[in-house]
Design a protein around this motif. Structure first.
Motif, PDB file in Angstrom:
ATOM      1  N   SER A  23      -6.846  70.728  49.527  1.00  0.00           N
ATOM      2  CA  SER A  23      -8.453  70.679  49.480  1.00  0.00           C
ATOM      3  C   SER A  23      -9.587  69.638  49.197  1.00  0.00           C
ATOM      4  CB  SER A  23      -8.074  71.924  47.621  1.00  0.00           C
ATOM      5  OG  SER A  23      -7.177  70.993  47.306  1.00  0.00           O
ATOM      6  N   ARG A  24     -10.216  70.201  49.373  1.00  0.00           N
ATOM      7  CA  ARG A  24     -11.634  69.274  49.451  1.00  0.00           C
ATOM      8  C   ARG A  24     -12.411  69.340  48.637  1.00  0.00           C
ATOM      9  NH1 ARG A  24      -7.886  66.555  51.188  1.00  0.00           N
ATOM     10  NH2 ARG A  24      -7.157  65.328  53.005  1.00  0.00           N
ATOM     11  N   PHE A  25     -13.265  68.576  47.732  1.00  0.00           N
ATOM     12  CA  PHE A  25     -14.915  68.781  47.832  1.00  0.00           C
ATOM     13  C   PHE A  25     -15.665  68.565  48.446  1.00  0.00           C
ATOM     14  CE2 PHE A  25     -18.991  66.919  45.490  1.00  0.00           C
ATOM     15  CZ  PHE A  25     -19.314  67.985  45.024  1.00  0.00           C
ATOM     16  N   ILE A  26     -16.940  69.423  48.915  1.00  0.00           N
ATOM     17  CA  ILE A  26     -17.753  69.279  49.998  1.00  0.00           C
ATOM     18  C   ILE A  26     -18.880  69.322  49.520  1.00  0.00           C
ATOM     19  CG2 ILE A  26     -15.620  70.063  51.679  1.00  0.00           C
ATOM     20  CD1 ILE A  26     -18.225  73.049  51.266  1.00  0.00           C
ATOM     21  N   GLY A  27     -19.270  69.202  48.421  1.00  0.00           N
ATOM     22  CA  GLY A  27     -20.215  68.366  48.384  1.00  0.00           C
ATOM     23  C   GLY A  27     -21.247  70.496  48.034  1.00  0.00           C
ATOM     24  N   ASN A  28     -22.324  69.500  46.736  1.00  0.00           N
ATOM     25  CA  ASN A  28     -22.646  70.858  46.312  1.00  0.00           C
ATOM     26  C   ASN A  28     -24.409  71.129  45.904  1.00  0.00           C
ATOM     27  OD1 ASN A  28     -23.800  68.788  44.554  1.00  0.00           O
ATOM     28  ND2 ASN A  28     -22.796  69.608  42.532  1.00  0.00           N
ATOM     29  N   ASP A  29     -25.000  70.632  47.212  1.00  0.00           N
ATOM     30  CA  ASP A  29     -26.260  70.877  47.627  1.00  0.00           C
ATOM     31  C   ASP A  29     -25.942  71.496  49.357  1.00  0.00           C
ATOM     32  OD1 ASP A  29     -25.564  67.962  49.452  1.00  0.00           O
ATOM     33  OD2 ASP A  29     -26.634  67.338  48.518  1.00  0.00           O
ATOM     34  N   LEU A  30     -27.129  71.546  49.794  1.00  0.00           N
ATOM     35  CA  LEU A  30     -27.309  72.193  50.776  1.00  0.00           C
ATOM     36  C   LEU A  30     -26.322  71.145  52.246  1.00  0.00           C
ATOM     37  CD1 LEU A  30     -31.431  72.022  51.726  1.00  0.00           C
ATOM     38  CD2 LEU A  30     -28.847  74.325  51.948  1.00  0.00           C
ATOM     39  N   SER A  31     -25.872  69.483  51.664  1.00  0.00           N
ATOM     40  CA  SER A  31     -24.956  69.079  52.915  1.00  0.00           C
ATOM     41  C   SER A  31     -24.018  69.665  52.814  1.00  0.00           C
ATOM     42  CB  SER A  31     -25.047  67.674  52.630  1.00  0.00           C
ATOM     43  OG  SER A  31     -23.841  67.803  50.998  1.00  0.00           O
ATOM     44  N   ALA A  32     -23.050  70.980  51.988  1.00  0.00           N
ATOM     45  CA  ALA A  32     -22.288  71.018  52.383  1.00  0.00           C
ATOM     46  C   ALA A  32     -22.143  72.689  53.441  1.00  0.00           C
ATOM     47  CB  ALA A  32     -21.780  72.281  51.167  1.00  0.00           C
ATOM     48  N   PHE A  33     -23.544  73.381  53.261  1.00  0.00           N
ATOM     49  CA  PHE A  33     -24.162  73.651  54.504  1.00  0.00           C
ATOM     50  C   PHE A  33     -23.793  73.676  55.878  1.00  0.00           C
ATOM     51  CE2 PHE A  33     -26.132  76.719  50.683  1.00  0.00           C
ATOM     52  CZ  PHE A  33     -24.966  77.615  50.577  1.00  0.00           C
ATOM     53  N   THR A  34     -24.883  72.132  55.796  1.00  0.00           N
ATOM     54  CA  THR A  34     -24.096  71.593  57.555  1.00  0.00           C
ATOM     55  C   THR A  34     -22.772  71.578  57.729  1.00  0.00           C
ATOM     56  OG1 THR A  34     -26.483  69.928  56.165  1.00  0.00           O
ATOM     57  CG2 THR A  34     -25.083  69.771  58.252  1.00  0.00           C
ATOM     58  N   LEU A  35     -22.587  71.003  56.627  1.00  0.00           N
ATOM     59  CA  LEU A  35     -21.317  71.006  57.216  1.00  0.00           C
ATOM     60  C   LEU A  35     -20.412  71.954  57.645  1.00  0.00           C
ATOM     61  CD1 LEU A  35     -17.944  69.384  57.347  1.00  0.00           C
ATOM     62  CD2 LEU A  35     -17.964  70.140  55.140  1.00  0.00           C
ATOM     63  N   LEU A  36     -20.896  74.014  57.018  1.00  0.00           N
ATOM     64  CA  LEU A  36     -19.691  74.022  57.164  1.00  0.00           C
ATOM     65  C   LEU A  36     -20.462  75.425  58.608  1.00  0.00           C
ATOM     66  CD1 LEU A  36     -19.605  75.991  53.963  1.00  0.00           C
ATOM     67  CD2 LEU A  36     -17.308  75.013  55.097  1.00  0.00           C
ATOM     68  N   ASN A  37     -21.529  75.115  58.370  1.00  0.00           N
ATOM     69  CA  ASN A  37     -22.806  75.832  59.354  1.00  0.00           C
ATOM     70  C   ASN A  37     -21.639  75.350  61.053  1.00  0.00           C
ATOM     71  OD1 ASN A  37     -23.812  77.109  58.125  1.00  0.00           O
ATOM     72  ND2 ASN A  37     -25.539  75.514  58.293  1.00  0.00           N
TER      73      ASN A  37
END
Lengths: 418, 947
Positions: A118-132
């Motif tokens: 389990s990891r925290f991946i940020g709570n802003d648009l950077s999370a989406f950049t990663l997920l995309n």
């Protein structure tokens, strides 16, 4: 305005006079098209640039999930109970998975599961950049509207699963909630029907729709016993929803006072959002009801404790109604309210929303005029408790009660196997 | 604006004018010609119109389906969320807002046609005074009913009727717009010429019939009633079928036939009476064009092939290729073309190529299964080769330089090269993988777009070029480093954009490219020199006889009266001063001459001075610009007619040797056509004409390449006078190509062979490229040794002195009035007459043209019956006085306003111009600088800048 432009064009350049009727209307069409395209294009660029600037860089360690085929994405800790039963089931099957969350205080980050990363991946648009750009076989999430807003489908993901986290109808979601998922893990037949209707209406490819159930009910039903305590008074739980449709906004609080005066034990559990967007209203109410000792205001994240204590729930249209009915098997009074379809999926389909049907059939409705007589209504309801068979309703509306986690895990494995 | 016109409108206008004139040739009536033009243009436009209609309706259908969903979203959401939701809806319907623009592309293609028609017909001179039916003058408004123009009203009525039929399907606001438009047309066109209105009325009648037929066939109704139905595609079926029927009538097939007829027409027109139709130049060119047309034709049709036949043809092709390579590079000397008639070879090659191409194409199609991609590919490459090998060279050929090379030399070669290129690229295409084909096509389209862009739109003016060297070295010819980087970035962006556009809008690109190709093709065919009069080579006896005839006239003087003018191009007054001091011996033959020292040039380059040196001061740059009633070409033509109009009726024989700028000169004037250099030096030393011509052909291609390449690569094509030709021998040839050899030969021939047997009085105006750059005449009078401006300055006067001696010997010297003059000076010439401090203009891009070297030309005049040593006069003169001095020979003078400055004392102010050559098609001369001078030109106080 357009007409003036055309007129000007015609006057400026006499050659435009070589227009026959068909060509004339094409000219108009052309100008409108150019303007529309331009605006659309500029907007698109603006949002893309914004996302790019706020998006940040991709952490390669987070992107490549080598050896792990399943990724859960959670928007925050309040969804942990949705994922937990699935993760537990995978743990017992010794299958590796990953859990990415957008919240630092997610309980999922502090678990002792051996097969979970389990990891925290940020709570802003950077999370989406990663997920995309994420690389994994199956991605499971509770977030709707994949590929609509900033969260896009990644080229490197084979299969996107939406794990439904409420018993509600698929039609009360915002637009295009499930359109671009490969499969949806539904909690009840009504969701399957709605999604199929939308698919036909929009000419979308047919999705895989699993009969899964609601995973967080696994957790809730386990915890239920803890809160079932003996008490001397009748406990009434009032759980209003937020916004202008909520009962605290629509009616004055006399009906609460009446209940308190009648010596009911009252738990007021406002929607957490009310402390944010309707703060003034809340402080006013708190002040006014301060004198009553038989009133508790519940601000816990989980409403389970209150639900366990209560004998009856008074609410408007809110998800808590079904938790109360299905898990705690206790009656519900619904204060008159109307479901607005505007901007929701329901707008595009001719079908009664499941919630409306449920409220109409299986709850006690109270309208504006009879709100003062709530104490009697509650008394009557509790006396004639056996009239409504909650388990029967639950079986009709819900798949795999209390074992959904296991089912979901098996379904995910089935997807990988395809 | 002018460039835009040249690129987008002019080709169409040219095409329309061709159709109009072709129709006129058939009907002999401009009224009917206009009607035919209208019908042809409308037929060409019809498929475009339907294409646009179809796109528009398709777009409207999708829009109407999305409308409810989008309005729902707009009601409940805003900002980013709204945008993303709408984007999702667009995605689901595979719609892009741009597609509504795409729906208008067909319409956009029509606009240039509108402009072209307007431009052509509103000022078409031949229409003036033409009667057609009840129309009394097609060149003016009709005034049919007293002062009221009836044609615009008829036009509007037709328009309204047409709109009435069309609008059945439209919304109310659209109806209002259409009626408003009809009304606006009425106002705008009301007072236009009736020819234009006839054309436009015919257009409207055509549109009316189109709408009626549409309605009869229920085409529109069926289309529109089905608009609401779910299965959109079915509702297009009707229009699709309709479109197919029209497709048979259209581009490119129809155009091919049109071009074919045009080609034939040109040939019949110019060649039928010569009796050499079958093997003449025209037939060869026709053969080659037919091949290209067939190429196009095959590219748009599916053909079956026979594999064994293919391999056979391939072998033949390889054999021909080896033969050609061998001939060009002389590797094995297997076969010498010298022994065969060149024409026969070309025809044989054509047949081979024709077959090869056919097979190459069908092979490509066979592999492709669908022909569309190959069509895009081949259309691109035909256009590219046409532009590079034909269109640009033709444009450059007409742009000033003197060529030994003729159209007849290079057009067959270019066409042959084009066909071979096509055969080769087709073959490569057919054996390439699918990805490579896509890449080749993309690259082809990219290079083609850039070539068109740089050839016609991004044209940088490098000033005049002199024998393939840019004169103007003072300005930066090329771009700076930062500009280079910017250009590279822009080109990359363009490439990416193009790749994107090509991916999604291939069909549109293809259609646009077909249009481009047809434009280029028609330009090439029209300008293939079918009616060209060349410099004839002295070959067979028949030609030798013709040459002898010409020579007889050129060399003959009258015992009665002669006027002999030597126009020595770019002879600076300073050099004359020096020659007078250092080579006094030369002038012993110059008896009776007056040398004018105080001479101001009328223009500082040939373009700005030559017209007034033929026509007087009515034809200075300023004077010509102030008369705007006729085209520039007409004005220049008039200048060249001043002398012939006055002298020919008085039975004088006129010879203009090498008149600058090819305009129509009176047919009675003898204009030597043969290359005198060949004749004269041929006896002493063989000049290899074909080598020079090859060199010139290569230069044309280099220039074409120079035009096409982006700015940042131009310096790899041309660098400081060097065109990338590696060895010095070729540089020498570069000098050798000068027409100077011919001019030098003329002087020699005059000296040796002038006769006195002309029955008429003679006027000889000899424009000689001396001491104009490049300098090749050495101090021994040979054409190979070291030379300079100064050497040529005194060699030319020395040679003229010898001619004077010959005239004396033949006893016609006293009967001959002689003028030696230059049209301007040249760069960096010292002139001791100017004080050291004299500096008129800064040494800038054009400023250097006002240097001392340029502004003081030479002028030496000898009248009849004068004698004694050469005298010097300080009378203020201009080289534009030459016509009036010539005309003083006639009792009544010529049709010029100037007053003879020698016989009259004039207190006058003289103009000096510097102007730019923008081609003959420009409307007026672009004057860069304008000065005025009075009294003494060597005193800076007397100069005044006007512009």
């Amino acid at each position: 305005m357009l007409k003036i432009i055309i007129l000007l064009l015609l006057i400026i350049s006499p050659s435009f006079a070589y227009l026959d009727p068909g060509t004339g209307s094409m000219l108009l069409y052309f100008i409108m098209g150019v303007i529309a395209t331009f605006i659309y294009f500029i907007k698109g660029v603006y949002y893309k640039v914004k996302a790019f600037i706020l998006g940040g860089k991709i952490d390669k360690g987070l992107r490549d999930l080598e050896g792990i085929d399943i990724l859960f994405y959670s928007e925050g800790g309040n969804y942990w109970n949705v994922f937990l039963p699935v993760i537990e089931a995978l743990e017992t099957m010794q299958i590796k998975s990953a859990y990415y969350t957008a919240s630092t205080d997610d309980p999922g980050l502090e678990t002792s599961f051996q097969f979970l990363r389990s990891r925290f991946i940020g709570n802003d648009l950077s999370a989406f950049t990663l997920l995309n750009h994420i690389k994994v076989k199956v991605m499971v999430m509770t977030t709707p509207q994949l590929d609509i807003m900033h969260l896009k489908r990644s080229k490197y993901v084979n299969h996107y699963v939406h794990l439904i986290h409420a018993p509600t109808d698929a039609l009360i979601y915002k637009k295009f909630a499930f359109d671009y998922f490969d499969s949806v893990m539904c909690s009840g037949l009504h969701q399957i029907e709605s999604i199929r209707l939308l698919e036909i209406k929009r000419n979308l490819p047919v999705k895989v729709l699993f009969k899964t159930g609601l995973t967080y009910y696994d957790v809730m039903s386990k915890n239920k016993e803890k809160y079932l305590k003996e008490k001397d008074k009748i406990v009434v739980l009032i759980a209003p929803t937020w916004g202008s449709n909520g009962m605290l906004e629509k009616f004055d609080i006399t009906f609460i006072k009446v209940l308190l005066d009648e010596d009911y034990e009252v738990i007021l559990r406002p929607h957490p959002q009310m402390y944010v967007s309707q703060k003034e209203l809340m402080t006013g109410i708190e002040k006014e009801l301060k004198v009553y000792t038989n009133l508790t205001i519940d601000t816990n994240i989980s409403g389970e404790e209150s639900m366990g204590k209560a004998d009856i729930l008074i609410s408007d249209v809110s998800g808590i109604i079904f938790d109360f009915m299905f898990v705690f098997e206790k009656p519900v009074v619904v204060i008159e309210s109307k479901l607005e379809k505007g901007g929701l999926e329901a707008e595009d389909v001719e079908k009664e929303i499941w919630e409306s049907m449920m409220i109409r059939k299986h709850t006690i409705s109270v309208n504006h005029d009879s709100i003062i007589s709530l104490p009697e209504i509650i008394r009557d309801t509790l006396v004639s408790e056996n009239i409504i068979d909650m388990r029967k309703i639950r079986d009709e509306s819900l798949f795999n009660f209390a074992i959904a986690g296991n089912v979901a895990a098996k379904q995910i494995i089935e997807i990988i196997g395809r | 604006m002018h460039t835009l016109y040249m690129v987008f409108i002019y080709p169409l206008e040219f095409l329309m004018q061709s159709i109009l004139e072709f129709s006129y040739a058939i009907t002999d009536n401009y009224g009917w010609a206009i009607i035919i033009l209208s019908i042809v243009v409308n037929i060409i436009l019809l498929p475009l119109y339907y294409m646009a209609e179809r796109w528009k309706f398709k777009d409207q259908i999708i829009q109407s389906k999305m409308k409810i969903e989008i309005s729902n979203i707009k009601r409940h959401y805003k900002g980013q969320e709204r945008h993303f939701y709408i984007q999702t809806i667009y995605r689901r319907y595979a719609y892009h807002p741009l597609s509504s623009v795409k729906a208008s592309v067909g319409f956009l293609i029509q606009i240039p046609f509108f402009f072209a028609a307007f431009h052509l017909l509103s000022n078409f001179e031949p229409l003036n005074g033409v009667v057609f039916g009840i129309l009394k003058d097609l060149g003016a408004a009709d005034h049919l009913l007293y002062d009221i123009n009836i044609l615009p009203i008829i036009m509007t009525l037709v328009n309204l009727l047409s709109a009435y039929i069309y609008i059945e399907f439209l919304s109310k606001s659209e109806k209002v717009q259409l009626f408003a438009l009809a009304f606006i047309f009425l106002i705008v066109l009301y007072s236009e010429s009736s020819g234009l209105l006839l054309y436009w009325t015919m257009n409207n009648i055509f549109s009316l019939f189109k709408n009626i037929i549409e309605k009869k066939l229920n085409l529109g109704t069926s289309l529109r009633t089905k608009m609401g139905s779910i299965f959109v595609k079915k509702s297009w079926m009707n229009i699709e079928r309709f479109n197919q029927a029209y497709h048979m009538l259209i581009v490119p097939q129809w155009f091919i036939i049109f071009l074919f007829i045009l080609t034939l027409d040109r040939i019949f027109h110019f060649n039928l009476d010569k009796g050499n139709l079958l093997f003449g130049y025209e037939s060869i060119v026709l053969f080659l064009y037919i091949n290209i047309l067939f190429f196009l034709h095959y590219a748009s049709n599916t053909v079956h092939i026979n594999r064994s036949f293919f391999s056979f043809i391939l072998l033949l092709f390889v054999a021909v290729l080896i033969l050609i390579i061998d001939t060009v590079f002389g590797i094995f000397n297997l076969f010498s073309l010298k022994y065969l008639q060149e024409n026969t070879i070309i025809i044989l090659l054509t047949i081979f190529l024709f077959l090869t191409i056919r097979i190459g194409v069908s092979k490509a199609i066979f592999l492709e299964k669908t022909y569309t991609s190959y069509r895009l590919f081949i259309v691109t490459f035909i256009s590219l080769f046409l532009l590079f090998l034909l269109v640009n060279p033709i444009l450059l050929y007409g742009d000033g330089e003197d060529f030994l090379l003729t159209y007849k030399d290079f057009i067959p070669k270019s066409l042959l090269g084009l066909l071979m290129g096509l055969g080769i690229v087709s073959f490569i295409y057919s054996i390439s993988s699918k990805n490579l084909r896509v890449l080749f096509t993309l690259l082809g389209v990219y290079i083609l777009s850039l070539s068109i862009l740089y050839s016609f739109v991004l044209v940088k003016d490098y000033g005049l070029m002199d024998h393939f060297v840019f004169i103007d070295t003072s300005s930066t010819l090329f771009v700076t480093t930062s500009q280079k980087y910017l250009e590279v970035v822009l080109l990359l962006v363009f490439f990416v954009l193009l790749a994107f556009v090509l991916r999604y809008y291939k069909a549109i690109i293809e259609k646009i490219l077909i249009m481009v190709l047809l434009m280029l093709l028609s330009f090439s065919i029209i300008n293939s020199g079918f009616n060209e009069k060349d410099n004839k080579e002295v070959g067979n006896t028949e030609e030798l006889r013709a040459f002898q005839n010409e020579l007889n006239t050129t060399l003959a003087f009258s015992k009665d009266k002669n006027v002999l003018i030597f126009l020595l191009d770019a002879y600076s007054g300073g050099d004359l001063e020096k020659v007078l001091k250092e080579r006094k011996d030369i002038f012993k033959n110059y008896e009776g001459f007056v040398r004018y020292r105080n001479v101001a040039t009328i223009g500082t380059n040939t373009w700005s001075s030559i017209h007034s040196m033929f026509g007087g001061r009515q034809f200075t740059n300023g004077a010509m610009n102030s008369r705007d009633s006729v085209s520039l070409q007409e004005k220049i033509k008039k200048a060249y007619h001043i002398l012939s109009n006055a002298f020919i009726p008085k039975e004088w024989d006129l010879t203009f040797f090498h008149p600058a700028y090819s305009v129509d000169i009176d047919k009675k004037v003898n204009i030597p056509k043969f290359n005198y250099g060949n004749y004269y030096l041929g006896n002493k030393k063989k000049i290899n004409d074909s080598e020079i011509k090859n060199f010139e052909a290569i230069m044309l291609l280099k220039l074409s390449l120079f035009k096409i390449v982006p700015f940042f690569r131009k310096d790899s094509v041309y660098n400081n006078g060097n065109w990338g030709l590696k060895n010095a021998a070729k540089r020498k040839k570069l000098k050798g190509i000068s027409s100077k050899i011919s001019h030098w030969a003329l002087l020699n021939i005059l000296e040796e062979s002038l006769t006195t047997n002309s029955r008429h009085k003679t006027l000889k105006y000899l424009h000689l490229q001396m001491p104009h750059y490049p300098n090749i005449i050495d101090k021994n009078g040979e054409t190979e040794g070291p030379s300079s401006v100064y050497i040529e300055s005194y060699k030319s006067l020395e040679k003229i002195g010898e001619i004077l001696l010959s005239l004396k010997k033949k006893k016609v010297y006293d009967q001959t009035k002689i003028i030696i003059v230059s049209d301007h000076g040249t760069v960096n010439r010292e002139n001791t007459n100017f004080p050291k401090s004299f500096n008129l203009a800064p040494n800038t891009r054009y400023g250097y043209r006002m240097q001392n070297g340029y502004i003081n030309p030479i002028l030496l005049i000898k009248d009849f019956d004068t004698s004694g040593a050469i005298k010097t006069s300080d009378r203020l003169m201009s080289n534009s006085d030459v016509p009036v001095v010539i005309c003083s020979v006639l009792e009544n003078g010529c049709d010029i306003d100037d007053i003879d400055p020698i016989k009259n004392d004039l207190n006058r102010t003289l103009d000096v111009f510097t102007s730019k050559y923008n081609g003959m098609s420009a409307n007026e001369i672009e004057i860069i600088m304008h000065y005025q001078v009075k009294e003494n030109i060597f005193d800076i106080k007397n100069w005044k800048r006007i512009k």
